[in-house]
Enzyme design. Structure first.
Site, PDB file in Angstrom:
ATOM      1  N   CYS A  97       0.859  -1.190   0.000  1.00 29.92           N
ATOM      2  CA  CYS A  97       0.000   0.000   0.000  1.00 29.92           C
ATOM      3  C   CYS A  97       0.889   1.232   0.000  1.00 29.92           C
ATOM      4  CB  CYS A  97      -0.920   0.005   1.215  1.00 29.92           C
ATOM      5  SG  CYS A  97      -1.964   1.468   1.253  1.00 29.92           S
ATOM      6  N   GLY A  98       0.925   1.920  -1.144  1.00 23.63           N
ATOM      7  CA  GLY A  98       1.802   3.066  -1.275  1.00 23.63           C
ATOM      8  C   GLY A  98       1.388   4.260  -0.429  1.00 23.63           C
ATOM      9  N   HIS A  99       0.073   4.532  -0.365  1.00 26.42           N
ATOM     10  CA  HIS A  99      -0.344   5.676   0.450  1.00 26.42           C
ATOM     11  C   HIS A  99      -0.012   5.430   1.918  1.00 26.42           C
ATOM     12  CE1 HIS A  99      -4.041   3.783   2.151  1.00 26.42           C
ATOM     13  NE2 HIS A  99      -4.034   4.808   2.975  1.00 26.42           N
ATOM     14  N   ASP A 259     -10.281   4.103  -3.523  1.00 28.45           N
ATOM     15  CA  ASP A 259      -9.116   4.829  -3.031  1.00 28.45           C
ATOM     16  C   ASP A 259      -9.294   6.312  -3.297  1.00 28.45           C
ATOM     17  OD1 ASP A 259      -6.579   5.745  -2.303  1.00 28.45           O
ATOM     18  OD2 ASP A 259      -5.579   3.987  -3.121  1.00 28.45           O
ATOM     19  N   GLY A 264      -0.733   4.524  -4.397  1.00 25.89           N
ATOM     20  CA  GLY A 264       0.721   4.402  -4.527  1.00 25.89           C
ATOM     21  C   GLY A 264       1.183   3.148  -5.238  1.00 25.89           C
TER      22      GLY A 264
END
Length: 344
Positions: A97-99, A259, A264
């Site tokens: 999970c990029g965020h 999202d 991300g």
């Protein structure tokens, strides 16, 4: 008036709430039992099989909501990692999970998970289920700022795949990996616009694509079967050729969760796909915009690499995260809704 815990039973669950580009992140500080396992991936299996009731308590109403996202900090088996993390959402547990990495980078510095912060950037090594992700946190005069991270090897899994989508007929999609697998398709194929169409319509189209790909395409990952699943579908504006202008997308993942950020790991997968198609070169920065909120990340391929037999790239993604509060959640034994519920 003194702030104190109300009547309750069992341990209170303490969290720090953040958001990255509008997408929430609930960082769990305490209240979880020991998470067993000799690796981050085995810990992910353990919480899924033995502690899933706590995910529902924190992600679902009345403490969370349908689109809540969480991060549980765990020990890593990698000596170079500053922390390990398990990601959770309305359906279960993701692999990347990029965020959340952007938020956790800042959190790790502010909450002293890194011993000696450095200016102008502090490196934070975050062990995600997909592998080690290196985050770099802006740090000056004791304050944290923007965060960039270097992805695990990202690659195009398959391009121009035709699947039969209920209600839409044959649809051509690309499938790419950025720590999680996503299907990509231009929203115009469904007569939709990622920044103007109703969210409900975007969700319905993306969910239909996800269901079709899951049933008709067999995914595999070179290093672990635990990574070989489709996380969601990303609808784009079709602007994949390199440009200094922003390109927009909307990601619908897990159980039709939307999202709020540009996503991300989705940006990572989309950059890998664009690089695979020859649409961008190394170190060409693109701006990615959330169709939901207008928030932006930047992304660029910075290095060629391999992932098994796949030609892959390391992608740098950058964004900003902000704090929204802290909470301590409790449960009362006679509350019939204490374990959580969702309205669909």
């Amino acid at each position: 008036m003194e702030m104190r815990l109300p009547p309750h039973e069992g341990d209170a669950l303490s969290v720090v709430d953040m958001h990255t580009g509008g997408e929430p992140l609930r960082v769990i500080l305490s209240g979880y039992p020991e998470v067993k396992g000799d690796s981050v991936l085995s810990k992910r299996r353990h919480v899924r099989e033995h502690l899933d009731h706590l995910r529902r308590v924190l992600m679902f109403e009345p403490r969370g909501h349908y689109d809540m996202y969480g991060a549980l900090i765990v020990d890593s088996e990698l000596p170079e990692a500053d922390l390990g993390v398990l990601f959770m959402h309305n359906e279960g547990y993701s692999t990347m999970c990029g965020h959340a990495v952007i938020a956790l980078g800042r959190f790790a510095v502010d909450y002293n998970l890194v011993k000696e912060p450095q200016s102008p950037e502090t490196q934070v090594n975050i062990h995600c289920p997909c592998g080690l992700v290196k985050a770099f946190v802006e740090y000056s005069e004791g304050k944290t700022g923007g965060v960039r991270f270097l992805s695990v090897p990202a690659f195009a899994f398959a391009t121009d795949v035709t699947v039969t989508v209920e209600g839409f007929g044959d649809v051509t999609v690309d499938i790419s990996y950025g720590g999680a697998f996503y299907a990509f398709v231009n929203a115009q194929r469904f007569g939709l616009h990622v920044t103007k169409s109703r969210t409900r319509d975007l969700v319905d189209a993306a969910t239909a694509v996800t269901n079709a790909v899951k049933s008709q395409v067999k995914l595999h990952h070179p290093t672990s079967d635990d990574l070989a699943f489709l996380y969601g579908t990303i609808l784009t504006d079709g602007k994949d050729d390199y440009s200094s202008d922003a390109t927009a997308n909307v990601c619908v993942f897990a159980e039709a969760q939307v999202d709020r950020s540009p996503t991300g790991s989705g940006v990572t997968a989309r950059v890998a796909l664009q690089y695979h198609k020859g649409l961008i070169q190394l170190n060409q920065t693109r701006t990615f915009q959330s169709g939901a909120t207008g928030s932006q990340f930047t992304g660029k391929a910075v290095q060629e690499t391999k992932c098994g037999d796949f030609k892959a790239v390391v992608v740098e993604v950058a964004g900003r995260a902000f704090y929204t509060g802290v909470s301590r959640f409790v449960q009362e034994p006679d509350d019939k809704l204490t374990h959580g519920f969702l309205l669909k």
